[in-house]
Design a protein around this motif. Structure first.
Motif, PDB file in Angstrom:
ATOM      1  N   GLY A 195       0.794  -1.221   0.000  1.00 29.68           N
ATOM      2  CA  GLY A 195       0.000   0.000   0.000  1.00 29.68           C
ATOM      3  C   GLY A 195       0.824   1.266   0.000  1.00 29.68           C
ATOM      4  O   GLY A 195       0.280   2.360   0.154  1.00 29.68           O
ATOM      5  N   GLN A 196       2.146   1.128  -0.166  1.00 28.14           N
ATOM      6  CA  GLN A 196       2.992   2.314  -0.210  1.00 28.14           C
ATOM      7  C   GLN A 196       4.167   2.065  -1.144  1.00 28.14           C
ATOM      8  O   GLN A 196       4.503   0.928  -1.463  1.00 28.14           O
ATOM      9  N   LEU A 197       4.785   3.161  -1.582  1.00 20.65           N
ATOM     10  CA  LEU A 197       5.946   3.068  -2.460  1.00 20.65           C
ATOM     11  C   LEU A 197       7.195   2.731  -1.649  1.00 20.65           C
ATOM     12  O   LEU A 197       7.299   3.104  -0.472  1.00 20.65           O
ATOM     13  N   PRO A 198       8.162   2.062  -2.263  1.00 18.33           N
ATOM     14  CA  PRO A 198       9.372   1.711  -1.510  1.00 18.33           C
ATOM     15  C   PRO A 198      10.216   2.920  -1.131  1.00 18.33           C
ATOM     16  O   PRO A 198      10.878   2.921  -0.101  1.00 18.33           O
ATOM     17  N   PHE A 199      10.219   3.977  -1.978  1.00 19.14           N
ATOM     18  CA  PHE A 199      11.018   5.161  -1.700  1.00 19.14           C
ATOM     19  C   PHE A 199      10.150   6.404  -1.872  1.00 19.14           C
ATOM     20  O   PHE A 199       9.529   6.608  -2.921  1.00 19.14           O
ATOM     21  N   GLN A 200      10.129   7.267  -0.857  1.00 16.50           N
ATOM     22  CA  GLN A 200       9.371   8.504  -0.909  1.00 16.50           C
ATOM     23  C   GLN A 200      10.216   9.616  -0.295  1.00 16.50           C
ATOM     24  O   GLN A 200      10.895   9.413   0.714  1.00 16.50           O
ATOM     25  N   ALA A 201      10.185  10.780  -0.929  1.00 16.81           N
ATOM     26  CA  ALA A 201      10.947  11.930  -0.445  1.00 16.81           C
ATOM     27  C   ALA A 201      10.279  13.199  -0.948  1.00 16.81           C
ATOM     28  O   ALA A 201       9.308  13.156  -1.710  1.00 16.81           O
ATOM     29  N   ASP A 202      10.821  14.337  -0.512  1.00 18.71           N
ATOM     30  CA  ASP A 202      10.211  15.624  -0.845  1.00 18.71           C
ATOM     31  C   ASP A 202      10.458  16.027  -2.290  1.00 18.71           C
ATOM     32  O   ASP A 202       9.731  16.866  -2.830  1.00 18.71           O
ATOM     33  N   ARG A 231       3.365  15.567 -16.710  1.00 19.07           N
ATOM     34  CA  ARG A 231       3.969  16.482 -17.680  1.00 19.07           C
ATOM     35  C   ARG A 231       4.684  17.663 -17.035  1.00 19.07           C
ATOM     36  O   ARG A 231       5.694  18.151 -17.541  1.00 19.07           O
ATOM     37  N   TYR A 232       4.146  18.131 -15.902  1.00 21.44           N
ATOM     38  CA  TYR A 232       4.685  19.375 -15.320  1.00 21.44           C
ATOM     39  C   TYR A 232       5.252  19.178 -13.909  1.00 21.44           C
ATOM     40  O   TYR A 232       5.622  20.156 -13.262  1.00 21.44           O
ATOM     41  N   GLY A 233       5.294  17.923 -13.441  1.00 18.64           N
ATOM     42  CA  GLY A 233       5.721  17.682 -12.061  1.00 18.64           C
ATOM     43  C   GLY A 233       7.149  18.099 -11.773  1.00 18.64           C
ATOM     44  O   GLY A 233       7.483  18.417 -10.628  1.00 18.64           O
ATOM     45  N   ASN A 234       7.998  18.123 -12.791  1.00 11.31           N
ATOM     46  CA  ASN A 234       9.385  18.541 -12.582  1.00 11.31           C
ATOM     47  C   ASN A 234       9.560  20.054 -12.649  1.00 11.31           C
ATOM     48  O   ASN A 234      10.625  20.580 -12.313  1.00 11.31           O
ATOM     49  N   ASP A 235       8.530  20.763 -13.116  1.00 13.31           N
ATOM     50  CA  ASP A 235       8.635  22.211 -13.302  1.00 13.31           C
ATOM     51  C   ASP A 235       7.909  23.007 -12.225  1.00 13.31           C
ATOM     52  O   ASP A 235       8.273  24.155 -11.945  1.00 13.31           O
ATOM     53  N   PHE A 236       6.857  22.420 -11.642  1.00  8.23           N
ATOM     54  CA  PHE A 236       6.042  23.139 -10.660  1.00  8.23           C
ATOM     55  C   PHE A 236       5.739  22.228  -9.475  1.00  8.23           C
ATOM     56  O   PHE A 236       5.776  21.008  -9.582  1.00  8.23           O
ATOM     57  N   LYS A 237       5.416  22.879  -8.355  1.00  5.29           N
ATOM     58  CA  LYS A 237       4.916  22.158  -7.185  1.00  5.29           C
ATOM     59  C   LYS A 237       3.399  22.256  -7.176  1.00  5.29           C
ATOM     60  O   LYS A 237       2.843  23.335  -7.411  1.00  5.29           O
ATOM     61  N   SER A 288      -5.155  27.740  -8.631  1.00  6.65           N
ATOM     62  CA  SER A 288      -4.967  28.934  -7.799  1.00  6.65           C
ATOM     63  C   SER A 288      -4.233  30.043  -8.539  1.00  6.65           C
ATOM     64  O   SER A 288      -4.427  31.224  -8.239  1.00  6.65           O
ATOM     65  N   GLU A 289      -3.389  29.694  -9.486  1.00  6.27           N
ATOM     66  CA  GLU A 289      -2.672  30.690 -10.288  1.00  6.27           C
ATOM     67  C   GLU A 289      -3.212  30.655 -11.710  1.00  6.27           C
ATOM     68  O   GLU A 289      -3.195  29.608 -12.355  1.00  6.27           O
ATOM     69  N   ALA A 290      -3.719  31.774 -12.176  1.00  8.19           N
ATOM     70  CA  ALA A 290      -4.333  31.821 -13.497  1.00  8.19           C
ATOM     71  C   ALA A 290      -3.318  31.511 -14.586  1.00  8.19           C
ATOM     72  O   ALA A 290      -2.113  31.732 -14.428  1.00  8.19           O
ATOM     73  N   ALA A 291      -3.815  30.985 -15.706  1.00  2.63           N
ATOM     74  CA  ALA A 291      -2.947  30.663 -16.839  1.00  2.63           C
ATOM     75  C   ALA A 291      -2.251  31.930 -17.342  1.00  2.63           C
ATOM     76  O   ALA A 291      -2.834  33.027 -17.331  1.00  2.63           O
ATOM     77  N   ASN A 292      -0.983  31.766 -17.738  1.00  2.00           N
ATOM     78  CA  ASN A 292      -0.124  32.840 -18.282  1.00  2.00           C
ATOM     79  C   ASN A 292       0.390  33.802 -17.215  1.00  2.00           C
ATOM     80  O   ASN A 292       1.149  34.728 -17.532  1.00  2.00           O
ATOM     81  N   THR A 293      -0.040  33.586 -15.948  1.00  2.00           N
ATOM     82  CA  THR A 293       0.539  34.377 -14.865  1.00  2.00           C
ATOM     83  C   THR A 293       1.979  33.926 -14.629  1.00  2.00           C
ATOM     84  O   THR A 293       2.272  32.733 -14.652  1.00  2.00           O
ATOM     85  N   ARG A 294       2.877  34.861 -14.382  1.00  5.46           N
ATOM     86  CA  ARG A 294       4.268  34.517 -14.131  1.00  5.46           C
ATOM     87  C   ARG A 294       4.481  34.392 -12.627  1.00  5.46           C
ATOM     88  O   ARG A 294       4.174  35.308 -11.858  1.00  5.46           O
ATOM     89  N   ILE A 295       5.017  33.238 -12.193  1.00  2.00           N
ATOM     90  CA  ILE A 295       5.255  32.998 -10.771  1.00  2.00           C
ATOM     91  C   ILE A 295       6.663  32.431 -10.599  1.00  2.00           C
ATOM     92  O   ILE A 295       7.301  31.989 -11.560  1.00  2.00           O
ATOM     93  N   ASP A 330       9.377  27.940  -7.511  1.00  5.72           N
ATOM     94  CA  ASP A 330       9.214  27.131  -6.307  1.00  5.72           C
ATOM     95  C   ASP A 330       7.881  27.389  -5.607  1.00  5.72           C
ATOM     96  O   ASP A 330       7.632  26.869  -4.528  1.00  5.72           O
ATOM     97  N   LYS A 331       7.007  28.163  -6.227  1.00  4.55           N
ATOM     98  CA  LYS A 331       5.709  28.456  -5.618  1.00  4.55           C
ATOM     99  C   LYS A 331       4.743  27.309  -5.884  1.00  4.55           C
ATOM    100  O   LYS A 331       4.697  26.749  -6.974  1.00  4.55           O
ATOM    101  N   THR A 332       3.952  26.974  -4.873  1.00  4.26           N
ATOM    102  CA  THR A 332       2.999  25.861  -4.997  1.00  4.26           C
ATOM    103  C   THR A 332       1.710  26.327  -5.655  1.00  4.26           C
ATOM    104  O   THR A 332       1.156  27.377  -5.300  1.00  4.26           O
TER     105      THR A 332
END
Length: 639
Positions: free
Chosen positions: A84-91, A249-255, A275-282, A285-287
């Motif tokens: 029920g869980q992955l063998p390796f998990q980290a932040d 697709r975007y997991g490596n670029d955004f949180k 929470s952040e509208a499309a084309n907004t620049r952030i 490291d912002k979630t």
């Protein structure tokens, strides 16, 4: 199959495995697959690394990737299924990749004690860091899985994880402190451990060097990320995308942070708010919080709402998870704010769907009363639509409009429509005087003339036919001739439900003999059929007429008809030439049928003794006639 064709998938994970309704399993998304005979690298190819929680150590290091990488990923999927869980998990993905290279997973049985040892061994062998220690092919892994399925108590000889314990088949016996050896019988474990310790030196040094290189790479990436973490990047539009696809697709670029909510406009798993509208620049490291649509459950609409006050009904429906809309209707009979009806008013509805509440207003202003259909300017009342409502709800609607339920009659209906209004007189929207009666036709829950097919397996009697008849509750079905070839035939019965709910009995006959029977419940939709109960069936047939034939021809006619149990009795006579069938028992006759194993006696003529002055001798019984006989001539040929 993919490996047999030389293809390495490189992204095996649960999201890419489809289990179809018929049990078939499909592996999907070969987007980053490569031919194993080519130079298949990962990190250098536009980030085509696969899913970091499932990739093999060689993928994480950016090395050449062969089919063994997929086997590692399958091991991770098995691990997750068992624990029920992955063998390796980290932040971070980088941390997980480092753990894939350097860390050992916790054995599944430490997390879930009911996991069999053999299954744990299979999983951990597939997840070995060293490619040479894994299964060398999918076929090899499948063999162990098949062995485990045959014997869930099996224990394999190869070690699991980094344990030095010697695991052996539970059917094997060996002296304490020793292990099997194919060539030399048994040898001391301590000696082998010393050899293992020496043989591990080079791999350990290599692993240390690889670890140093990996840690250096991580430090460089971390410093790089810290330096440029203030760079602002445009946010894509994630609306209408599957959440899993967004992360892939975007997991490596955004949180991302996910929250679930019901939505009447989007299917389950679809992002419908960010929470952040499309084309907004952030900052990178912002979630970003993504709101994902939940699967909407359907629940019953409560009854007894008519006549309650608007605020009571609104509170009750919203507490169940429904949205509400409110429409006023003029009515001078009911109290202000009393609920006249809801739309829909019964059945089930999806959570978060909208239920419209119609309530009483005393205002005659068309702008505030909506349609003002409850009462016309002439003082008459508009008849509401009662179809689909229960009798109780229909009476409540009529009562609160100043109308009455008139004659209530029943008509045939499905079980689901029992006591539900099927039709009404006068029709909906008719203008009637206050106090008028509305006649109702409701369902009795007893279906009529419902067809249902029952599959019957016919007996297998080569070359034979039979006349099939059938009935349900003593109502006969048109007969038909069928081939007794062992095949299946579907018989369509047409019947009706029963007020008491009992099952209808169906029966099937072959040549007027009961062959099978069962029951059908027409009170449910679709009708519920029991499996046929078969009875012993014996094929019967009319015995052909053979008296007057030569015995050989008579025997042939009987055997061709299927009757092979016969005996021949000879009788002396001067009236017939020898070998003629004088009589047969049982006698042939239309309408008389016999089982094939029925014994048939043929009385055959033979020559009487010359100048006999006494009565002829009694008949004698013989076996079937030989090829030649002094009294019985050979079979005629040429007609």
């Amino acid at each position: 199959h993919a490996h047999d064709k030389g293809i390495v998938h490189r992204d095996i994970k649960p999201q890419n495995i489809m289990l179809l309704q018929n049990g078939t399993i499909k592996v999907t998304d070969f987007g980053i697959a490569r031919f194993s005979r080519g130079e298949t690298r990962t990190l250098a190819e536009n980030g085509a690394i696969g899913s970091v929680h499932y990739i093999s150590p060689e993928q994480a290091r950016g090395e050449l990737t062969y089919d063994k990488a997929d086997i590692y990923s399958v091991g991770v999927v098995l691990y997750e299924m068992l624990t029920g869980q992955l063998p390796f998990q980290a932040d971070s993905a980088v941390s997980v990749a480092i753990m894939q290279v350097q860390s050992e997973p916790k054995p599944p049985r430490e997390i879930n004690r009911i996991v069999p040892v053999g299954f744990e061994q299979i999983t951990m062998r597939a997840m070995q860091k060293n490619v040479a220690d894994r299964y060398q092919s999918a076929a090899e892994m499948l063999l162990d899985l098949d062995e485990f399925k045959r014997n869930p108590q099996v224990k394999f000889i190869y070690p699991i994880s980094t344990s030095v314990a010697d695991l052996f088949d539970n059917r094997d016996e060996r002296p304490a402190g020793k292990k099997p050896d194919e060539e030399n019988g048994y040898k001391e474990i301590k000696k082998e451990k010393r050899r293992k310790k020496r043989s591990y030196t080079l791999p350990i040094l290599s692993a240390v060097l690889v670890g140093i290189i990996d840690i250096t790479a991580v430090l460089v990436m971390t410093v790089y990320k810290n330096i440029f973490s203030t760079v602002e990047v445009p946010v894509p539009s994630f609306i209408n995308m599957q959440y899993d696809e967004v992360v892939r697709r975007y997991g490596n670029d955004f949180k991302f942070e996910m929250e679930s909510a019901y939505s009447s406009d989007y299917e389950s798993g679809i992002v419908f708010k960010q929470s952040e509208a499309a084309n907004t620049r952030i900052k990178s490291d912002k979630t970003i919080k993504l709101t994902v649509a939940m699967a909407r459950e359907s629940i019953p609409i409560p009854g007894g709402l008519v006549g309650l006050q608007l605020n009571q009904v609104r509170t009750q429906l919203r507490a169940l998870g429904f949205e509400t809309a409110e429409k006023p209707e003029y009515n001078h009979i009911l109290d202000e704010g009393a609920v006249i009806r809801t739309d829909p008013d019964s059945g089930v509805a999806e959570i978060a769907s909208t239920i419209t509440i119609y309530y009483v207003t005393k205002s005659t202003d068309a702008q505030t009363t909506g349609t003002a259909e409850a009462e016309t300017s002439s003082g008459n009342v508009s008849v509401p639509d009662l179809t689909g409502s229960t009798v109780e709800i229909a009476k409540q609607k009529l009562q609160y409009l100043g109308l009455e339920a008139g004659e209530i009659t029943k008509a045939s209906s499905s079980i689901q429509n029992k006591d539900i209004v099927l039709s009404q007189t006068p029709a909906k929207d008719s203008s009637v005087a206050p106090g008028a009666k509305v006649n109702l036709v409701i369902g009795d829950g007893i279906p009529s003339n419902v067809p249902v097919g029952v599959e019957i397996k016919l007996p297998s009697v080569s070359g034979e036919k039979a006349n099939l008849t059938a009935s349900v509750s003593n109502e006969a079905i048109a007969p038909m001739d069928v081939d007794l070839d062992g095949g299946n035939i579907t018989i369509t019965f047409i019947g009706s439900g029963s007020p008491t709910g009992e099952n209808r009995v169906y029966k099937v006959y072959l040549d007027k003999a009961l062959y099978c029977e069962g029951t059908i419940n027409f009170n449910v939709s679709p009708p519920d059929c029991s499996s046929p109960k078969y009875h012993a069936f014996t094929v019967t047939k009319a015995i052909p007429k053979v008296d007057g034939e030569y015995s050989y021809d008579a025997v042939k006619l009987l055997e061709e008809a299927g009757f092979k149990n016969y005996k021949i009795v000879t009788q002396a006579t001067n009236n017939l030439e020898p070998g003629i069938v004088m009589s047969q028992s049982p006698a042939a006759g239309a309408g008389k049928k016999y089982a094939f194993d029925t014994e048939i006696t043929l009385t055959v003529s033979r020559a009487a003794a010359a100048n006999a002055t006494t009565a002829p001798p009694a008949p004698t019984t013989t076996k079937p006639p030989p090829t030649t006989d002094g009294d019985i001539p050979p079979r005629k040929t040429g007609g």
